[in-house]
Scaffold this motif. Structure first.
Motif, PDB file in Angstrom:
ATOM      1  N   SER A  48      28.044  13.819  -7.186  1.00 35.36           N
ATOM      2  CA  SER A  48      26.905  13.094  -6.613  1.00 35.36           C
ATOM      3  C   SER A  48      25.875  14.008  -5.959  1.00 35.36           C
ATOM      4  CB  SER A  48      27.388  12.049  -5.603  1.00 35.36           C
ATOM      5  OG  SER A  48      28.021  12.664  -4.514  1.00 35.36           O
ATOM      6  N   ASN A  49      26.255  15.259  -5.667  1.00 35.22           N
ATOM      7  CA  ASN A  49      25.304  16.203  -5.074  1.00 35.22           C
ATOM      8  C   ASN A  49      25.795  17.633  -5.294  1.00 35.22           C
ATOM      9  OD1 ASN A  49      27.055  16.968  -2.765  1.00 35.22           O
ATOM     10  ND2 ASN A  49      26.715  14.849  -2.139  1.00 35.22           N
ATOM     11  N   LYS A  50      24.949  18.595  -4.976  1.00 36.21           N
ATOM     12  CA  LYS A  50      25.294  19.989  -5.252  1.00 36.21           C
ATOM     13  C   LYS A  50      26.471  20.457  -4.404  1.00 36.21           C
ATOM     14  CE  LYS A  50      22.265  22.886  -2.345  1.00 36.21           C
ATOM     15  NZ  LYS A  50      21.168  23.868  -2.418  1.00 36.21           N
ATOM     16  N   ASP A  51      26.617  19.920  -3.197  1.00 36.57           N
ATOM     17  CA  ASP A  51      27.740  20.337  -2.357  1.00 36.57           C
ATOM     18  C   ASP A  51      29.073  19.912  -2.963  1.00 36.57           C
ATOM     19  OD1 ASP A  51      26.438  21.655  -0.042  1.00 36.57           O
ATOM     20  OD2 ASP A  51      25.473  19.705   0.171  1.00 36.57           O
ATOM     21  N   GLU A  52      29.105  18.723  -3.576  1.00 39.66           N
ATOM     22  CA  GLU A  52      30.329  18.292  -4.254  1.00 39.66           C
ATOM     23  C   GLU A  52      30.674  19.226  -5.403  1.00 39.66           C
ATOM     24  OE1 GLU A  52      30.696  14.286  -5.696  1.00 39.66           O
ATOM     25  OE2 GLU A  52      30.558  13.444  -3.675  1.00 39.66           O
ATOM     26  N   LEU A  53      29.676  19.587  -6.185  1.00 34.03           N
ATOM     27  CA  LEU A  53      29.892  20.471  -7.329  1.00 34.03           C
ATOM     28  C   LEU A  53      30.347  21.854  -6.867  1.00 34.03           C
ATOM     29  CD1 LEU A  53      29.807  21.422 -10.252  1.00 34.03           C
ATOM     30  CD2 LEU A  53      27.303  21.523 -10.074  1.00 34.03           C
ATOM     31  N   ILE A  54      29.664  22.423  -5.893  1.00 29.88           N
ATOM     32  CA  ILE A  54      30.003  23.769  -5.428  1.00 29.88           C
ATOM     33  C   ILE A  54      31.379  23.780  -4.779  1.00 29.88           C
ATOM     34  CG2 ILE A  54      29.358  25.591  -3.801  1.00 29.88           C
ATOM     35  CD1 ILE A  54      26.392  24.778  -4.381  1.00 29.88           C
ATOM     36  N   ALA A  55      31.680  22.791  -3.947  1.00 30.17           N
ATOM     37  CA  ALA A  55      32.994  22.729  -3.301  1.00 30.17           C
ATOM     38  C   ALA A  55      34.102  22.572  -4.338  1.00 30.17           C
ATOM     39  CB  ALA A  55      33.025  21.594  -2.284  1.00 30.17           C
ATOM     40  N   ILE A  98      31.236  34.097  -5.274  1.00 26.29           N
ATOM     41  CA  ILE A  98      30.986  32.658  -5.225  1.00 26.29           C
ATOM     42  C   ILE A  98      31.581  32.054  -3.953  1.00 26.29           C
ATOM     43  CG2 ILE A  98      31.447  30.448  -6.380  1.00 26.29           C
ATOM     44  CD1 ILE A  98      31.417  32.098  -9.048  1.00 26.29           C
ATOM     45  N   LEU A  99      32.783  32.491  -3.589  1.00 25.14           N
ATOM     46  CA  LEU A  99      33.436  31.940  -2.401  1.00 25.14           C
ATOM     47  C   LEU A  99      32.690  32.279  -1.113  1.00 25.14           C
ATOM     48  CD1 LEU A  99      37.175  32.561  -3.361  1.00 25.14           C
ATOM     49  CD2 LEU A  99      35.911  30.402  -3.442  1.00 25.14           C
ATOM     50  N   LEU A 100      31.845  33.306  -1.163  1.00 29.40           N
ATOM     51  CA  LEU A 100      31.052  33.651   0.020  1.00 29.40           C
ATOM     52  C   LEU A 100      30.064  32.541   0.404  1.00 29.40           C
ATOM     53  CD1 LEU A 100      30.242  37.424  -0.627  1.00 29.40           C
ATOM     54  CD2 LEU A 100      31.765  36.480   1.112  1.00 29.40           C
ATOM     55  N   PHE A 101      29.801  31.623  -0.508  1.00 37.41           N
ATOM     56  CA  PHE A 101      28.869  30.532  -0.218  1.00 37.41           C
ATOM     57  C   PHE A 101      29.538  29.370   0.515  1.00 37.41           C
ATOM     58  CE2 PHE A 101      26.794  32.692  -3.807  1.00 37.41           C
ATOM     59  CZ  PHE A 101      25.570  32.960  -3.213  1.00 37.41           C
ATOM     60  N   ALA A 102      30.839  29.432   0.751  1.00 39.60           N
ATOM     61  CA  ALA A 102      31.556  28.335   1.406  1.00 39.60           C
ATOM     62  C   ALA A 102      30.933  27.920   2.746  1.00 39.60           C
ATOM     63  CB  ALA A 102      33.031  28.687   1.577  1.00 39.60           C
ATOM     64  N   PRO A 103      30.512  28.857   3.595  1.00 36.15           N
ATOM     65  CA  PRO A 103      29.928  28.426   4.878  1.00 36.15           C
ATOM     66  C   PRO A 103      28.635  27.610   4.731  1.00 36.15           C
ATOM     67  CG  PRO A 103      30.526  30.750   4.974  1.00 36.15           C
ATOM     68  CD  PRO A 103      30.663  30.312   3.544  1.00 36.15           C
ATOM     69  N   PHE A 104      27.967  27.724   3.602  1.00 38.05           N
ATOM     70  CA  PHE A 104      26.709  27.006   3.402  1.00 38.05           C
ATOM     71  C   PHE A 104      26.907  25.570   2.930  1.00 38.05           C
ATOM     72  CE2 PHE A 104      25.752  31.516   2.750  1.00 38.05           C
ATOM     73  CZ  PHE A 104      24.748  31.685   3.692  1.00 38.05           C
ATOM     74  N   VAL A 105      28.097  25.285   2.405  1.00 40.92           N
ATOM     75  CA  VAL A 105      28.358  23.951   1.866  1.00 40.92           C
ATOM     76  C   VAL A 105      28.409  22.950   3.022  1.00 40.92           C
ATOM     77  CG1 VAL A 105      30.041  22.522   0.642  1.00 40.92           C
ATOM     78  CG2 VAL A 105      29.565  24.842  -0.154  1.00 40.92           C
ATOM     79  N   ASN A 106      27.678  21.860   2.862  1.00 38.66           N
ATOM     80  CA  ASN A 106      27.652  20.803   3.868  1.00 38.66           C
ATOM     81  C   ASN A 106      28.921  19.972   3.729  1.00 38.66           C
ATOM     82  OD1 ASN A 106      27.203  18.626   5.524  1.00 38.66           O
ATOM     83  ND2 ASN A 106      25.292  17.992   4.562  1.00 38.66           N
ATOM     84  N   LYS A 115      37.067  16.716   1.524  1.00 45.57           N
ATOM     85  CA  LYS A 115      38.413  16.929   0.984  1.00 45.57           C
ATOM     86  C   LYS A 115      38.517  18.295   0.302  1.00 45.57           C
ATOM     87  CE  LYS A 115      41.721  15.026  -2.288  1.00 45.57           C
ATOM     88  NZ  LYS A 115      41.962  14.047  -3.349  1.00 45.57           N
ATOM     89  N   SER A 116      37.521  18.651  -0.504  1.00 46.29           N
ATOM     90  CA  SER A 116      37.535  19.946  -1.193  1.00 46.29           C
ATOM     91  C   SER A 116      37.516  21.108  -0.201  1.00 46.29           C
ATOM     92  CB  SER A 116      36.342  20.063  -2.149  1.00 46.29           C
ATOM     93  OG  SER A 116      36.491  19.200  -3.248  1.00 46.29           O
ATOM     94  N   MET A 117      36.708  20.994   0.833  1.00 45.39           N
ATOM     95  CA  MET A 117      36.619  22.083   1.813  1.00 45.39           C
ATOM     96  C   MET A 117      37.924  22.211   2.594  1.00 45.39           C
ATOM     97  SD  MET A 117      33.854  23.431   0.976  1.00 45.39           S
ATOM     98  CE  MET A 117      33.646  24.687   2.234  1.00 45.39           C
ATOM     99  N   ALA A 118      38.593  21.095   2.883  1.00 48.99           N
ATOM    100  CA  ALA A 118      39.900  21.150   3.544  1.00 48.99           C
ATOM    101  C   ALA A 118      40.921  21.828   2.625  1.00 48.99           C
ATOM    102  CB  ALA A 118      40.362  19.743   3.920  1.00 48.99           C
ATOM    103  N   THR A 119      40.874  21.493   1.338  1.00 52.24           N
ATOM    104  CA  THR A 119      41.767  22.132   0.360  1.00 52.24           C
ATOM    105  C   THR A 119      41.485  23.624   0.285  1.00 52.24           C
ATOM    106  OG1 THR A 119      41.896  20.102  -0.945  1.00 52.24           O
ATOM    107  CG2 THR A 119      42.470  22.163  -2.077  1.00 52.24           C
ATOM    108  N   LEU A 120      40.218  24.003   0.269  1.00 52.96           N
ATOM    109  CA  LEU A 120      39.838  25.410   0.202  1.00 52.96           C
ATOM    110  C   LEU A 120      40.359  26.177   1.420  1.00 52.96           C
ATOM    111  CD1 LEU A 120      38.204  27.408  -1.553  1.00 52.96           C
ATOM    112  CD2 LEU A 120      36.225  26.866  -0.123  1.00 52.96           C
TER     113      LEU A 120
END
Length: 197
Positions: A48-55, A98-106, A115-120
Motif C-alpha cells: 500500500s506504500n513505499k514503507d511497506e515495500l521497503i520493510a 539496503i539495510l542501512l535505510f531501516a531507520p528511515f522507514v516509517n 510487523k515487518s520492522m519488529a521482525t527485522l
C-alpha cells in the motif's frame, strides 16, 4: 503496453537497486513501475506504500542471510563457524547497503510495516546473538584473545564488508586475507613494531 503481473522477487530486486541508487527519499513507486514495465496500480496490489515495500524487502533480505546459518551447529570448530559467518557477511555485503535505510522507514505507516520492522529487529538481535556466541566459543578454546570485548570483534567483522574489493585478488583470497588480518593483526610477529605511548 504495461504488463499487469509481476513476481515478488522481481519487485524486490528492482526496489533494492533503486534504494541503492536513489536513497530512501528518492524512492517512489513510479521508478519501480517504469523499470518493471507495470502500472503503479499493479505494485499497489502488493504493497500500500513505499514503507511497506521497503520493510518487506528488508525482512526478505535478512531471511536470505539467516538461511546461510542453518546447519551451523554441524560445523566442527568455533573458528570454522566464525569464518563461515564472516564469509556470508562478505557474500551479502550489498544487502547491508539496503539495510542501512531501516531507520528511515516509517514504522507507523501501516500495521504491515510495524510487523515487518519488529521482525527485522528480532532477526538482527538473533544474528548478533549468534555471532557473539560463536566469538565467545572461540575465546573459550583460545582462538581469540579473551581480553578483547566480543562486541568489538563482532563490529570489526561486520564492518569489514565496507572494505572495497580488490581487483587483483580473487574474492575468496581477499576475504581470507581480511579475515586473517582481523584475527592476527597486521604487525610483524617479532615485536619490533610495538607502539609506545
Amino acid at each position: 503496453m504495461a504488463r499487469q503481473k509481476l513476481h515478488i522477487d522481481e519487485l524486490y530486486e528492482v526496489t533494492g537497486k533503486i534504494l541503492i541508487e536513489k536513497g530512501y527519499a528518492g524512492f517512489h513507486f513510479k521508478l519501480v513501475s517504469d523499470q518493471l514495465n507495470v502500472s503503479r496500480s499493479t505494485i499497489y496490489e502488493y504493497f500500500s506504500n513505499k514503507d511497506e515495500l521497503i520493510a518487506s524487502l528488508m525482512v526478505h533480505l535478512m531471511d536470505t542471510i539467516m538461511a546461510e546459518y542453518e546447519g551451523l551447529e554441524h560445523v566442527e570448530t568455533p573458528m570454522q563457524k566464525l569464518r563461515h559467518i564472516f564469509d556470508s557477511f562478505m557474500k551479502y555485503a550489498h544487502i547491508h547497503q539496503i539495510l542501512l535505510f531501516a531507520p528511515f522507514v516509517n514504522g507507523d505507516a501501516s500495521a504491515n510495516v510495524k510487523k515487518s520492522m519488529a521482525t527485522l529487529r528480532q532477526q538482527h538481535h538473533t544474528l548478533n546473538r549468534m555471532l557473539t556466541d560463536v566469538i565467545e566459543a572461540c575465546k573459550e578454546v583460545g582462538s581469540i584473545r579473551a581480553d578483547v570485548p566480543s562486541s568489538l570483534v563482532a563490529s570489526l567483522l561486520f564492518q569489514a564488508i565496507q572494505i572495497p574489493k580488490s581487483r587483483e585478488t580473487s574474492e575468496t583470497d581477499w576475504n581470507s586475507l581480511i579475515f586473517n588480518v582481523l584475527l592476527e593483526g597486521y604487525g610483524l610477529p617479532d615485536g619490533h613494531n610495538v607502539a609506545t605511548t
